[in-house]
Design an enzyme around this catalytic site. Sequence first.
Site, PDB file in Angstrom:
ATOM      1  N   ASP A 136      43.730  24.706  25.617  1.00 46.46           N
ATOM      2  CA  ASP A 136      44.792  25.547  26.191  1.00 46.46           C
ATOM      3  C   ASP A 136      44.493  27.040  26.036  1.00 46.46           C
ATOM      4  O   ASP A 136      45.349  27.873  26.267  1.00 46.46           O
ATOM      5  CB  ASP A 136      46.156  25.203  25.561  1.00 46.46           C
ATOM      6  CG  ASP A 136      46.199  25.471  24.049  1.00 46.46           C
ATOM      7  OD1 ASP A 136      45.192  25.966  23.490  1.00 46.46           O
ATOM      8  OD2 ASP A 136      47.249  25.191  23.436  1.00 46.46           O
ATOM      9  N   HIS A 138      43.630  28.605  23.193  1.00 51.29           N
ATOM     10  CA  HIS A 138      43.971  29.234  21.908  1.00 51.29           C
ATOM     11  C   HIS A 138      42.722  29.640  21.131  1.00 51.29           C
ATOM     12  O   HIS A 138      41.647  29.066  21.295  1.00 51.29           O
ATOM     13  CB  HIS A 138      44.899  28.344  21.061  1.00 51.29           C
ATOM     14  CG  HIS A 138      44.279  27.113  20.478  1.00 51.29           C
ATOM     15  ND1 HIS A 138      44.912  25.886  20.487  1.00 51.29           N
ATOM     16  CD2 HIS A 138      43.104  26.890  19.840  1.00 51.29           C
ATOM     17  CE1 HIS A 138      44.156  24.989  19.890  1.00 51.29           C
ATOM     18  NE2 HIS A 138      43.050  25.573  19.484  1.00 51.29           N
ATOM     19  N   GLU A 143      48.669  29.917  19.998  1.00 53.84           N
ATOM     20  CA  GLU A 143      48.898  29.139  21.210  1.00 53.84           C
ATOM     21  C   GLU A 143      49.307  30.066  22.359  1.00 53.84           C
ATOM     22  O   GLU A 143      49.681  31.226  22.131  1.00 53.84           O
ATOM     23  CB  GLU A 143      50.008  28.109  20.939  1.00 53.84           C
ATOM     24  CG  GLU A 143      49.663  27.083  19.864  1.00 53.84           C
ATOM     25  CD  GLU A 143      48.655  26.017  20.329  1.00 53.84           C
ATOM     26  OE1 GLU A 143      47.761  26.332  21.140  1.00 53.84           O
ATOM     27  OE2 GLU A 143      48.759  24.873  19.866  1.00 53.84           O
TER      28      GLU A 143
HETATM   29  C1  F6R Z   1      39.859  26.008  14.028  1.00 50.23           C
HETATM   30  C2  F6R Z   1      40.619  26.752  15.028  1.00 50.23           C
HETATM   31  C3  F6R Z   1      40.788  26.266  16.424  1.00 50.23           C
HETATM   32  C4  F6R Z   1      39.567  25.539  16.980  1.00 50.23           C
HETATM   33  C5  F6R Z   1      39.858  25.063  18.408  1.00 50.23           C
HETATM   34  C6  F6R Z   1      38.697  24.306  19.000  1.00 50.23           C
HETATM   35  O1  F6R Z   1      39.872  26.682  12.794  1.00 50.23           O
HETATM   36  O2  F6R Z   1      41.147  27.759  14.710  1.00 50.23           O
HETATM   37  O3  F6R Z   1      41.072  27.376  17.255  1.00 50.23           O
HETATM   38  O4  F6R Z   1      38.461  26.382  16.962  1.00 50.23           O
HETATM   39  O5  F6R Z   1      40.988  24.254  18.398  1.00 50.23           O
HETATM   40  O6  F6R Z   1      38.527  23.134  18.268  1.00 50.23           O
HETATM   41  P1  F6R Z   1      37.225  22.230  18.447  1.00 50.23           P
HETATM   42  O7  F6R Z   1      36.076  23.063  18.045  1.00 50.23           O
HETATM   43  O8  F6R Z   1      37.440  21.071  17.527  1.00 50.23           O
HETATM   44  O9  F6R Z   1      37.175  21.859  19.895  1.00 50.23           O
END
Ligand code: F6R
Length: 260
Positions: A136, A138, A143
């Site tokens: 999304d 973030h 968010e």
């Molecule tokens: C993790 C964090 C999140 C992840 C994001 C992507 O500390 O802050 O922003 O980086 O959700 O997650 P993955 O890498 O698991 O796709």
Amino acid sequence: MEIVIVETETSGAEVLTGIVRRLLGSKPACVLGLATGTSPRSSYRLILDARRRGELSFAKAHAVLLDEYVGIGPDHSSSYRRTIRTELTDSLDLPSANLHSPDGTAPDLLAECARYEATLARLGGVDVQILGIGTDGHIGFNEPSSSLRSRTRLKTLTKQTRADNARFFSDADEVPNHVITQGIGTILDARHVVLLAWGESKALPVGRAVEGPVTAMCPASALQLHPHVTVVVDLAAAAHLELADYYREIAADKPVWQQH
Ligand code: F6R
């Protein structure tokens, strides 16, 4: 933004490992901002390999986490502190007191957010911040609709993020609703930000973050306001970048990220 399009995730992990290697070389007492999740795992494996070969030392460094779930303690198997210890820091020579993270079980969560901001300030800020990106858009757990100048605070996860992160828990209902996360303003204070994204599920958010308007609806787009961002993507995650050929030309011409 420097956009580095690589053939494979492994090549991308080498780009990040090179950045970390140069940081530790020029500033052994650096502050490294770590993300958890899947995206940085391949880089963490390369960093661990380099450490095992004695090529890197974190003995004087500090590591700071972006975020933590509310309501699960630091030893819970899905807590971000526990995850980063297992996947990276316990196998480095980083002193355990030099790993910093928000405490999602603090009795006063608002005071905990302020304490974490004060810790980051006391350390003198983050030298290199590693980021993943949510489907999304973030960064951290900021968010969509997050203030672009936000500081460390409590956030409520979207249904999409809770579903995305269910894979880290034994049951989808166990994913907490609330988190403490560095704000977008906090992340933008880092001196160099490196965003990693692999696979087709990241193509849309990467396209919006890099080439879309700066908007709270895609928190990662706030990185366009930062003077030094490196976005490392594989071919699948680059699929929605209109200027992909141009970024490749620039990189072939002058691999800028290798200078940092
Ligand atoms: C993790 C964090 C999140 C992840 C994001 C992507 O500390 O802050 O922003 O980086 O959700 O997650 P993955 O890498 O698991 O796709």
